[in-house]
Design a protein around this motif. Structure first.
Motif, PDB file in Angstrom:
ATOM      1  N   ALA A  80      17.364  17.656  -3.644  1.00  0.00           N
ATOM      2  CA  ALA A  80      16.676  16.628  -2.866  1.00  0.00           C
ATOM      3  C   ALA A  80      15.166  16.673  -3.083  1.00  0.00           C
ATOM      4  CB  ALA A  80      17.008  16.808  -1.387  1.00  0.00           C
ATOM      5  N   LYS A  81      14.566  15.504  -3.162  1.00  0.00           N
ATOM      6  CA  LYS A  81      13.129  15.391  -3.376  1.00  0.00           C
ATOM      7  C   LYS A  81      12.341  15.328  -2.070  1.00  0.00           C
ATOM      8  CE  LYS A  81      13.751  12.610  -7.548  1.00  0.00           C
ATOM      9  NZ  LYS A  81      13.409  11.321  -8.164  1.00  0.00           N
ATOM     10  N   VAL A  82      13.009  15.430  -0.940  1.00  0.00           N
ATOM     11  CA  VAL A  82      12.380  15.166   0.350  1.00  0.00           C
ATOM     12  C   VAL A  82      11.790  16.395   1.039  1.00  0.00           C
ATOM     13  CG1 VAL A  82      13.785  13.104   0.748  1.00  0.00           C
ATOM     14  CG2 VAL A  82      14.593  15.334   1.562  1.00  0.00           C
ATOM     15  N   PHE A  83      11.883  17.552   0.398  1.00  0.00           N
ATOM     16  CA  PHE A  83      11.373  18.785   1.007  1.00  0.00           C
ATOM     17  C   PHE A  83      10.148  19.285   0.262  1.00  0.00           C
ATOM     18  CE2 PHE A  83      15.983  18.709   1.771  1.00  0.00           C
ATOM     19  CZ  PHE A  83      15.958  18.604   3.156  1.00  0.00           C
ATOM     20  N   THR A  84       9.208  19.858   0.999  1.00  0.00           N
ATOM     21  CA  THR A  84       8.015  20.428   0.375  1.00  0.00           C
ATOM     22  C   THR A  84       8.386  21.742  -0.316  1.00  0.00           C
ATOM     23  OG1 THR A  84       7.407  21.776   2.294  1.00  0.00           O
ATOM     24  CG2 THR A  84       6.583  19.478   2.250  1.00  0.00           C
ATOM     25  N   ASP A  85       7.494  22.228  -1.155  1.00  0.00           N
ATOM     26  CA  ASP A  85       7.731  23.521  -1.809  1.00  0.00           C
ATOM     27  C   ASP A  85       7.865  24.632  -0.771  1.00  0.00           C
ATOM     28  OD1 ASP A  85       7.698  22.346  -4.313  1.00  0.00           O
ATOM     29  OD2 ASP A  85       5.612  22.902  -4.736  1.00  0.00           O
ATOM     30  N   ALA A  86       7.048  24.582   0.276  1.00  0.00           N
ATOM     31  CA  ALA A  86       7.114  25.601   1.336  1.00  0.00           C
ATOM     32  C   ALA A  86       8.468  25.533   2.053  1.00  0.00           C
ATOM     33  CB  ALA A  86       5.974  25.414   2.319  1.00  0.00           C
ATOM     34  N   GLU A  87       8.941  24.336   2.341  1.00  0.00           N
ATOM     35  CA  GLU A  87      10.246  24.198   2.997  1.00  0.00           C
ATOM     36  C   GLU A  87      11.368  24.691   2.087  1.00  0.00           C
ATOM     37  OE1 GLU A  87       9.322  20.353   5.873  1.00  0.00           O
ATOM     38  OE2 GLU A  87       9.978  20.009   3.810  1.00  0.00           O
ATOM     39  N   ARG A  88      11.247  24.416   0.808  1.00  0.00           N
ATOM     40  CA  ARG A  88      12.269  24.873  -0.151  1.00  0.00           C
ATOM     41  C   ARG A  88      12.377  26.394  -0.172  1.00  0.00           C
ATOM     42  NH1 ARG A  88      14.148  21.255  -3.623  1.00  0.00           N
ATOM     43  NH2 ARG A  88      13.193  19.228  -3.715  1.00  0.00           N
ATOM     44  N   VAL A  89      11.244  27.069  -0.200  1.00  0.00           N
ATOM     45  CA  VAL A  89      11.290  28.530  -0.233  1.00  0.00           C
ATOM     46  C   VAL A  89      11.807  29.077   1.091  1.00  0.00           C
ATOM     47  CG1 VAL A  89       8.920  29.102   0.450  1.00  0.00           C
ATOM     48  CG2 VAL A  89      10.142  30.586  -1.124  1.00  0.00           C
ATOM     49  N   ALA A  90      11.492  28.408   2.198  1.00  0.00           N
ATOM     50  CA  ALA A  90      12.034  28.835   3.489  1.00  0.00           C
ATOM     51  C   ALA A  90      13.548  28.680   3.513  1.00  0.00           C
ATOM     52  CB  ALA A  90      11.391  28.034   4.623  1.00  0.00           C
ATOM     53  N   LEU A  91      14.041  27.598   2.933  1.00  0.00           N
ATOM     54  CA  LEU A  91      15.495  27.384   2.868  1.00  0.00           C
ATOM     55  C   LEU A  91      16.160  28.416   1.956  1.00  0.00           C
ATOM     56  CD1 LEU A  91      15.443  23.490   2.809  1.00  0.00           C
ATOM     57  CD2 LEU A  91      16.450  24.928   4.614  1.00  0.00           C
ATOM     58  N   GLU A  92      15.513  28.748   0.850  1.00  0.00           N
ATOM     59  CA  GLU A  92      16.046  29.782  -0.051  1.00  0.00           C
ATOM     60  C   GLU A  92      16.066  31.142   0.636  1.00  0.00           C
ATOM     61  OE1 GLU A  92      17.656  31.546  -3.493  1.00  0.00           O
ATOM     62  OE2 GLU A  92      17.487  29.448  -2.942  1.00  0.00           O
ATOM     63  N   LEU A  93      14.994  31.468   1.342  1.00  0.00           N
ATOM     64  CA  LEU A  93      14.934  32.725   2.084  1.00  0.00           C
ATOM     65  C   LEU A  93      16.031  32.749   3.152  1.00  0.00           C
ATOM     66  CD1 LEU A  93      13.191  35.342   2.247  1.00  0.00           C
ATOM     67  CD2 LEU A  93      11.887  34.187   4.042  1.00  0.00           C
ATOM     68  N   ALA A  94      16.227  31.627   3.823  1.00  0.00           N
ATOM     69  CA  ALA A  94      17.285  31.540   4.838  1.00  0.00           C
ATOM     70  C   ALA A  94      18.657  31.764   4.214  1.00  0.00           C
ATOM     71  CB  ALA A  94      17.239  30.187   5.542  1.00  0.00           C
ATOM     72  N   GLU A  95      18.893  31.174   3.066  1.00  0.00           N
ATOM     73  CA  GLU A  95      20.185  31.359   2.396  1.00  0.00           C
ATOM     74  C   GLU A  95      20.394  32.817   1.997  1.00  0.00           C
ATOM     75  OE1 GLU A  95      20.996  28.691  -0.824  1.00  0.00           O
ATOM     76  OE2 GLU A  95      20.969  26.931   0.495  1.00  0.00           O
ATOM     77  N   GLN A  96      19.413  33.397   1.349  1.00  0.00           N
ATOM     78  CA  GLN A  96      19.569  34.784   0.912  1.00  0.00           C
ATOM     79  C   GLN A  96      19.640  35.737   2.094  1.00  0.00           C
ATOM     80  OE1 GLN A  96      16.899  36.003  -2.235  1.00  0.00           O
ATOM     81  NE2 GLN A  96      17.619  34.381  -3.594  1.00  0.00           N
ATOM     82  N   GLY A  97      18.903  35.469   3.146  1.00  0.00           N
ATOM     83  CA  GLY A  97      18.938  36.302   4.338  1.00  0.00           C
ATOM     84  C   GLY A  97      20.215  36.145   5.145  1.00  0.00           C
ATOM     85  N   THR A  98      20.892  35.034   4.974  1.00  0.00           N
ATOM     86  CA  THR A  98      22.152  34.777   5.674  1.00  0.00           C
ATOM     87  C   THR A  98      23.337  35.310   4.880  1.00  0.00           C
ATOM     88  OG1 THR A  98      21.246  32.846   6.793  1.00  0.00           O
ATOM     89  CG2 THR A  98      23.640  32.934   6.591  1.00  0.00           C
ATOM     90  N   ARG A  99      23.259  35.231   3.578  1.00  0.00           N
ATOM     91  CA  ARG A  99      24.374  35.635   2.711  1.00  0.00           C
ATOM     92  C   ARG A  99      24.223  37.075   2.226  1.00  0.00           C
ATOM     93  NH1 ARG A  99      24.419  29.864  -0.282  1.00  0.00           N
ATOM     94  NH2 ARG A  99      26.115  28.956   0.943  1.00  0.00           N
ATOM     95  N   LEU A 100      23.942  37.976   3.108  1.00  0.00           N
ATOM     96  CA  LEU A 100      23.722  39.376   2.729  1.00  0.00           C
ATOM     97  C   LEU A 100      24.945  40.019   2.102  1.00  0.00           C
ATOM     98  CD1 LEU A 100      21.712  40.572   5.841  1.00  0.00           C
ATOM     99  CD2 LEU A 100      20.830  39.936   3.585  1.00  0.00           C
ATOM    100  N   ALA A 101      26.118  39.634   2.520  1.00  0.00           N
ATOM    101  CA  ALA A 101      27.353  40.267   2.041  1.00  0.00           C
ATOM    102  C   ALA A 101      27.918  39.608   0.790  1.00  0.00           C
ATOM    103  CB  ALA A 101      28.411  40.253   3.143  1.00  0.00           C
TER     104      ALA A 101
END
Length: 157
Positions: A80-101
């Motif tokens: 999606a083109k609708v997110f800022t670079d900062a929001e994208r990295v926050a979403l990536e961090l959220a994914e990696q922090g959620t999918r620990l296992a």
């Protein structure tokens, strides 16, 4: 679906949730942008299959002025083109922090370094705490099968 446990009627649950909510208030009052906070809560809740939190946070985001286009694209944020670079990295961090296992070994150094380019230490602290907190809420709600669909914005304010 019927909830397994009446968390809103249990004195012990009320005490636990009171403390969790206090942490949530500290995070919501942090310098981490409110829109980013809602996007992170929505993405982690999607991954964890928490209908209760998805219901709550999508409605809260709309109430705060978030667009339906962005909300519909959270699950596909990479394309999606609708997110800022900062929001994208926050979403990536959220994914990696959620999918620990999932075998990835947690948050990669690359994602952390990218996050540090967009957020200062206080914002990073809030972001990490938010990811941990929404995962706590998700697990509480999924385990007890809290139903979704009836949330009204400001209901628990």
């Amino acid at each position: 679906m019927e909830a397994r446990l009446n968390v809103f009627g249990s004195p012990l649950a009320a005490k636990v949730v009171k403390h969790i909510n206090a942490a949530g208030k500290v995070i919501s009052d942090s310098p981490l942008p409110a829109a980013t906070q809602e996007l992170v809560k929505i993405r982690a809740s999607q991954i964890n299959g928490c209908g209760f939190c998805l219901d709550m946070h999508t409605k809260e985001a709309v109430e705060a002025g978030e667009t339906s286009t962005r909300l519909h694209l959270v699950a596909a944020w990479r394309e999606a083109k609708v997110f800022t670079d900062a929001e994208r990295v926050a979403l990536e961090l959220a994914e990696q922090g959620t999918r620990l296992a999932d075998g990835a070994g947690g948050v990669t150094d690359e994602v952390w370094a990218n996050a540090a380019k967009h957020y200062d230490e206080e914002q990073l602290t809030a972001l990490v705490a938010l990811i941990a907190l929404i995962n706590t809420y998700n697990r509480f709600n999924v385990i007890t099968r809290q139903p979704a669909g009836d949330y009204r914005p400001g209901q628990f304010a």
